[in-house]
Scaffold this motif. Structure first.
Motif, PDB file in Angstrom:
ATOM      1  N   LEU A 143       0.845  -1.189   0.000  1.00  0.00           N
ATOM      2  CA  LEU A 143       0.000   0.000   0.000  1.00  0.00           C
ATOM      3  C   LEU A 143       0.881   1.240   0.000  1.00  0.00           C
ATOM      4  N   GLY A 144       0.381   2.318  -0.580  1.00  0.00           N
ATOM      5  CA  GLY A 144       1.064   3.598  -0.533  1.00  0.00           C
ATOM      6  C   GLY A 144       0.144   4.647   0.054  1.00  0.00           C
ATOM      7  N   LEU A 145       0.710   5.614   0.746  1.00  0.00           N
ATOM      8  CA  LEU A 145      -0.075   6.698   1.319  1.00  0.00           C
ATOM      9  C   LEU A 145       0.598   8.011   0.947  1.00  0.00           C
ATOM     10  N   VAL A 146      -0.134   8.867   0.237  1.00  0.00           N
ATOM     11  CA  VAL A 146       0.456  10.084  -0.308  1.00  0.00           C
ATOM     12  C   VAL A 146      -0.493  11.251  -0.130  1.00  0.00           C
ATOM     13  N   GLU A 147       0.082  12.475  -0.209  1.00  0.00           N
ATOM     14  CA  GLU A 147      -0.748  13.663  -0.267  1.00  0.00           C
ATOM     15  C   GLU A 147      -0.934  14.053  -1.728  1.00  0.00           C
ATOM     16  N   GLY A 148      -2.105  14.549  -2.045  1.00  0.00           N
ATOM     17  CA  GLY A 148      -2.360  14.944  -3.416  1.00  0.00           C
ATOM     18  C   GLY A 148      -2.800  13.775  -4.279  1.00  0.00           C
ATOM     19  N   HIS A 258       5.856  31.705  10.987  1.00  0.00           N
ATOM     20  CA  HIS A 258       4.609  32.462  10.970  1.00  0.00           C
ATOM     21  C   HIS A 258       3.930  32.257   9.621  1.00  0.00           C
ATOM     22  N   ILE A 259       2.622  32.050   9.652  1.00  0.00           N
ATOM     23  CA  ILE A 259       1.848  31.885   8.427  1.00  0.00           C
ATOM     24  C   ILE A 259       1.556  33.240   7.799  1.00  0.00           C
ATOM     25  N   VAL A 260       1.725  33.304   6.485  1.00  0.00           N
ATOM     26  CA  VAL A 260       1.337  34.482   5.716  1.00  0.00           C
ATOM     27  C   VAL A 260       0.221  34.059   4.762  1.00  0.00           C
ATOM     28  N   GLY A 261      -0.864  34.785   4.775  1.00  0.00           N
ATOM     29  CA  GLY A 261      -2.040  34.379   4.004  1.00  0.00           C
ATOM     30  C   GLY A 261      -1.811  34.347   2.502  1.00  0.00           C
ATOM     31  N   PHE A 262      -2.108  33.205   1.897  1.00  0.00           N
ATOM     32  CA  PHE A 262      -2.094  33.062   0.442  1.00  0.00           C
ATOM     33  C   PHE A 262      -2.952  31.850   0.115  1.00  0.00           C
ATOM     34  N   ASP A 263      -3.694  31.937  -0.994  1.00  0.00           N
ATOM     35  CA  ASP A 263      -4.627  30.862  -1.341  1.00  0.00           C
ATOM     36  C   ASP A 263      -3.882  29.623  -1.822  1.00  0.00           C
ATOM     37  N   LEU A 264      -3.780  28.654  -0.937  1.00  0.00           N
ATOM     38  CA  LEU A 264      -3.184  27.362  -1.271  1.00  0.00           C
ATOM     39  C   LEU A 264      -4.225  26.276  -1.024  1.00  0.00           C
ATOM     40  N   PRO A 265      -4.128  25.150  -1.722  1.00  0.00           N
ATOM     41  CA  PRO A 265      -5.213  24.158  -1.679  1.00  0.00           C
ATOM     42  C   PRO A 265      -5.278  23.385  -0.366  1.00  0.00           C
ATOM     43  N   HIS A 266      -6.514  23.034  -0.013  1.00  0.00           N
ATOM     44  CA  HIS A 266      -6.759  22.027   1.014  1.00  0.00           C
ATOM     45  C   HIS A 266      -6.569  20.690   0.317  1.00  0.00           C
ATOM     46  N   ARG A 267      -5.614  19.896   0.750  1.00  0.00           N
ATOM     47  CA  ARG A 267      -5.263  18.702  -0.021  1.00  0.00           C
ATOM     48  C   ARG A 267      -5.683  17.421   0.686  1.00  0.00           C
ATOM     49  N   THR A 268      -5.954  16.419  -0.114  1.00  0.00           N
ATOM     50  CA  THR A 268      -6.439  15.132   0.394  1.00  0.00           C
ATOM     51  C   THR A 268      -5.329  14.098   0.375  1.00  0.00           C
ATOM     52  N   PHE A 269      -5.236  13.326   1.445  1.00  0.00           N
ATOM     53  CA  PHE A 269      -4.324  12.193   1.471  1.00  0.00           C
ATOM     54  C   PHE A 269      -5.035  10.992   0.840  1.00  0.00           C
ATOM     55  N   HIS A 270      -4.262  10.188   0.093  1.00  0.00           N
ATOM     56  CA  HIS A 270      -4.841   9.021  -0.576  1.00  0.00           C
ATOM     57  C   HIS A 270      -4.067   7.752  -0.229  1.00  0.00           C
TER      58      HIS A 270
END
Length: 296
Positions: A143-148, A258-270
């Motif tokens: 099995l593999g577990l990845v983000e995206g 520190h986080i700086v706001g920029f639109d980055l995706p909410h990503r799913t692990f598979h």
């Protein structure tokens, strides 16, 4: 030679009587006699001598009895092993996970699985997303577990969790006081990024394209194959990075990032599986565990 023939031979040897052995085995006497005769004929040996109304083992029969008992014992052990595997009392799983999943999301879930199924041995390899997909495709991992997402026709992908990608800077970076970044602003600082083939980098590049930028528009000063190395580099430099919120969490809590706001995706692990490989009960149990404990 069959296991049934061995079972009949052992019963006859122990009873030293064909009829009693047949009765104990719930067979006819003719079927029992035929099994013994087939063994003797196939191997050209005499296993029993007829003595009066009874029978007795020959020397060859006595020598063979121990071997026959050992074979049946091993057959019973093999059957028990299959029963244990089917009941998840024993078995093994080889896993490959990308860095964010393998280092930050998966360990506590694997521990819960191991506590529930202590007889299942788990082996985990951590690599980037591209390497994990290759390991499952080539049969080096169950099995593999990845983000995206992974574009590989031979693999199926099942969603099992998620996290957020964030832009972070160190405490001395001039962006620290900014609430939100424009796309153009991204080109005004140095960047430390994951290597090509990582899910984190692929998703950041996709976000740049949606903003009208290419990676070549950024001042990429360093590429590193480790989330921890990137986190340490950004903490002590004037560079920025795009990194998993799970990875950044300890440094955010400590105030070193520190986080700086920029639109980055909410990503799913598979969870990746090879489409042409059969699914084991251990694999399905792990998927159920991961799905059960997934926060999303």
């Amino acid at each position: 030679m069959t296991l049934e023939q061995l079972r009949i031979f052992i019963a006859v040897a122990e009873q030293q009587h064909m009829t009693r052995a047949a009765s104990g085995l719930h067979l006819t006497q003719s079927a029992t006699s035929a099994a013994i005769a087939a063994l003797e004929a196939r191997h050209g040996v005499k296993l029993f001598d007829r003595v009066g109304r009874g029978i007795a083992l020959t020397q060859a029969g006595r020598d063979f009895l121990g071997e026959a008992r050992a074979v049946l014992a091993r057959a019973r052990a093999a059957a028990q092993a299959l029963d244990n595997i089917a009941g998840l009392k024993r078995g093994a799983l080889s896993l490959a996970a990308s860095q964010t999943v393998g280092n930050y999301w998966l360990p506590q879930r694997l521990l819960r699985f191991q506590q529930r199924y202590p007889g299942i041995a788990l082996q985990l390899t951590i690599a980037n997303t591209e390497q994990v997909a290759a390991a499952v495709r080539d049969g080096r991992a169950d099995l593999g577990l990845v983000e995206g997402e992974v574009d590989e026709p031979l693999l199926s992908a099942t969603p099992i969790g998620s996290d957020d990608l964030v832009v972070v800077v160190g405490r001395d970076h001039p962006w620290r006081s900014l609430q939100r970044l424009t796309a153009v602003k991204l080109t005004t600082t140095g960047w430390v990024l994951r290597e090509r083939g990582s899910g984190t980098r692929a998703m950041f590049e996709a976000a740049l394209r949606r903003s009208g930028l290419a990676l070549s528009d950024l001042d990429v000063r360093l590429e590193l194959p480790s989330n921890e190395a990137i986190r340490a580099a950004v903490e002590s430099s004037d560079c920025a990075t795009a990194i998993s919120a799970l990875v950044a969490a300890p440094s955010l809590a400590a105030g070193t990032l520190h986080i700086v706001g920029f639109d980055l995706p909410h990503r799913t692990f598979h969870l990746l599986r090879h489409r042409q490989h059969s699914e084991s009960r251990a694999e399905n149990a792990l998927l159920a565990e991961l799905s059960e404990t997934s926060p999303s």
